[in-house]
Design a protein around this motif. Sequence first.
Motif, PDB file in Angstrom:
ATOM      1  N   TRP A   1       0.837  -1.197   0.000  1.00 32.66           N
ATOM      2  CA  TRP A   1       0.000   0.000   0.000  1.00 32.66           C
ATOM      3  C   TRP A   1       0.875   1.252   0.000  1.00 32.66           C
ATOM      4  O   TRP A   1       0.681   2.178  -0.781  1.00 32.66           O
ATOM      5  CB  TRP A   1      -0.927  -0.025   1.207  1.00 32.66           C
ATOM      6  CG  TRP A   1      -1.963   1.056   1.229  1.00 32.66           C
ATOM      7  CD1 TRP A   1      -2.351   1.857   0.185  1.00 32.66           C
ATOM      8  CD2 TRP A   1      -2.760   1.451   2.342  1.00 32.66           C
ATOM      9  NE1 TRP A   1      -3.343   2.722   0.581  1.00 32.66           N
ATOM     10  CE2 TRP A   1      -3.606   2.500   1.900  1.00 32.66           C
ATOM     11  CE3 TRP A   1      -2.855   1.015   3.663  1.00 32.66           C
ATOM     12  CZ2 TRP A   1      -4.530   3.112   2.743  1.00 32.66           C
ATOM     13  CZ3 TRP A   1      -3.776   1.627   4.506  1.00 32.66           C
ATOM     14  CH2 TRP A   1      -4.603   2.662   4.048  1.00 32.66           C
TER      15      TRP A   1
ATOM     16  N   SER B   1      -5.385  -2.529  -1.289  1.00 36.96           N
ATOM     17  CA  SER B   1      -5.236  -1.076  -1.358  1.00 36.96           C
ATOM     18  C   SER B   1      -3.997  -0.685  -2.157  1.00 36.96           C
ATOM     19  O   SER B   1      -3.979   0.345  -2.833  1.00 36.96           O
ATOM     20  CB  SER B   1      -5.165  -0.483   0.054  1.00 36.96           C
ATOM     21  OG  SER B   1      -6.448  -0.491   0.646  1.00 36.96           O
TER      22      SER B   1
ATOM     23  N   PHE C   1      -9.705   1.138   3.113  1.00 36.19           N
ATOM     24  CA  PHE C   1      -9.800  -0.177   2.477  1.00 36.19           C
ATOM     25  C   PHE C   1     -11.138  -0.359   1.771  1.00 36.19           C
ATOM     26  O   PHE C   1     -11.216  -0.991   0.706  1.00 36.19           O
ATOM     27  CB  PHE C   1      -9.611  -1.287   3.513  1.00 36.19           C
ATOM     28  CG  PHE C   1      -8.235  -1.334   4.136  1.00 36.19           C
ATOM     29  CD1 PHE C   1      -7.112  -1.013   3.409  1.00 36.19           C
ATOM     30  CD2 PHE C   1      -8.080  -1.716   5.458  1.00 36.19           C
ATOM     31  CE1 PHE C   1      -5.844  -1.068   3.978  1.00 36.19           C
ATOM     32  CE2 PHE C   1      -6.820  -1.776   6.047  1.00 36.19           C
ATOM     33  CZ  PHE C   1      -5.696  -1.460   5.302  1.00 36.19           C
TER      34      PHE C   1
ATOM     35  N   ASN D   1     -11.173   2.004  -1.370  1.00 34.28           N
ATOM     36  CA  ASN D   1     -10.227   1.544  -2.386  1.00 34.28           C
ATOM     37  C   ASN D   1     -10.761   0.351  -3.167  1.00 34.28           C
ATOM     38  O   ASN D   1     -10.676   0.299  -4.391  1.00 34.28           O
ATOM     39  CB  ASN D   1      -8.893   1.175  -1.729  1.00 34.28           C
ATOM     40  CG  ASN D   1      -8.174   2.380  -1.145  1.00 34.28           C
ATOM     41  OD1 ASN D   1      -8.566   3.529  -1.393  1.00 34.28           O
ATOM     42  ND2 ASN D   1      -7.136   2.141  -0.365  1.00 34.28           N
TER      43      ASN D   1
END
Length: 462
Positions: A238, A291, A332, A335
Motif C-alpha cells: 500500500w 489497497s 480499504f 479503495n
Amino acid sequence: MISFRCLQLYLLPLLIVLPALHAEKDSEELNAALRELDALYAEVLPWMAQLYDPESGGFYESIGLKEGKEPGEYGPDIQSTFFAIIILKNTGLLETMPTHAKEKMIHYFQSRQDPQTGYFVDPDYPDMWDNQRVLGRALSFSVGSLEMLGSEPLYPLPGQARKSATTKSSDDENPSLRDASKQIQDTNETRTGKTKNIYIVPNDATLSKQEVADAPPHLASVEAFRLWLDKRPWDYSWTALDNLSSQSRLINALPPKLRNALINEAIRYVSAIQEPDTGLIGGGDPQVRISGAFKFVSFCKNSGRPVPRADKLQTTIGEWFTSDPDIDKIFFIRNACDMLFYLSRQTGQKPTEQELVNVVKFATNQLKQFRQDDGAFRSFTSGSFVSPNDLYIDNNSISAQAGDQSEMNGTSNAHRAWKAVYWIIDKERPRMTMDNFWEVCLQQDIPLQTESAGVNSIYIVP
C-alpha cells in the motif's frame, strides 16, 4: 399420457416466469440493501457545514480542530477543503455557492502557492515541505479545486516554464495575495528540509540543455526512477504503490518523451512483481495488498494506460468482498469499491446481481464501524486522530483530545465508496441536499448543533 411436446408447452411459461420472479426478488434485495447504505449519509452535510472557516475560505478537518480543542494551532487545510469541494460538487451546492464565498475559496488556494516552486503549502503546516507524498497530493488537490471553482493557479506549476524575473507577477496588483506569498516564501527559507524534498521539475528547455540538477532526482531519468522504485517498501505494498501514485501529476508534467518513458518503466516494473493468478503486488495482509493494487490502478488510470492482469484483480476483489475481512481503516472500503468499478469497466465483466448485493452489504456493514454520532465518518476503528493534510500518520499519529469524532478524510472516503457502489451497479445515486447549507457556513454565530442551526437535510432523486 402427456407427450413430450405437450410437456414442453406446459413448462415453457414457467421457464420464462421463474427467472423473472428470481430477478425481481434479487432487485428487491438489492434495493433494500441500498436504502440501508443511503441512510448512513443523512447527516453528512450538516456536519460539514460546521467545518467551514469564513475568514480563510477553507474547511477544517474536524469539529475538534475548529473549536480549538486539539493540541497545536491547526487551521483549515488544503486536503480537507478539497474533499469538501468534491462533496459540494456532487450535491450541486458548489453551483449555489455565494459569489463572495467562491472568491474567498479561490483566494484560499491561490494564496497557498509558492511562486518559486509552484507547489501549494498551508502556512499553518510548514512541515508539508518535508513530505514529498504530501506535496504531490496538495498539488493535485489545489489544482483540481481551482479547476472546479472555475479558476487556475497564479504561478507556473512544477514542470512548467517559469516567467522571467522582469515579468510582472500575478500578485503585484493584489496586496493580500502578495502578503500570503511572502509568508510562504519566508516559511520556505526557514525549512532546512526543503532542499531534500522540493525540486524544480524539468521542462523541455532545461532537458534540452541537460540542466536537470534541480529536477527531482528520481524523475530525471529512467535509471534514476528505477532505483527509486527499488527503494520503495514493497513488503507493505500500500505504501510502496501510494508513493508511486502520488507522483502522477509530477510525471504527467514532464516532457512527453521522458514522461512516457517513466510511465512505461513504472508499469513494466510493477507488472514484473505482480502475481499472475491474483494480480496483487508486494507484501502485507489482504487489505493492504488490495489497497496497494488500487494505488497502481489509480496510477494506470491517471497515465491513460490499461491495468495489467485486470481480470485477475477483479476476481480477487470479488472474492475478498465475501471473505468477511477484518477492516480497521475506512480507506480499504473505498479503495476496493473504487477499484472494482474501474476494473469492471476495463474488462467488460459486470458483476452478477448477487455479487452486487454482496458489494452493497459489505460496504454498509463495514462503513457502520466508522460512522460517528456527529453525523459523518472517521478513518480508523481504533480511535480519532488529528492529521490535517494527512501529515501525522503511523508513528507520528496524534490522538484527538476532543474524543471520538468524524473528520474530512474519513468522510471523503465514505462518500467516495458510496459513489463507487452506485457506479458499479450502474444506477443513479440519491443526492444529498441541505437547503440552508451556505447560511450555516457563513453565519458562524449560529450554534454548532444542527437542531439549533435549523438544518433541513433531505434526500432527493435527480
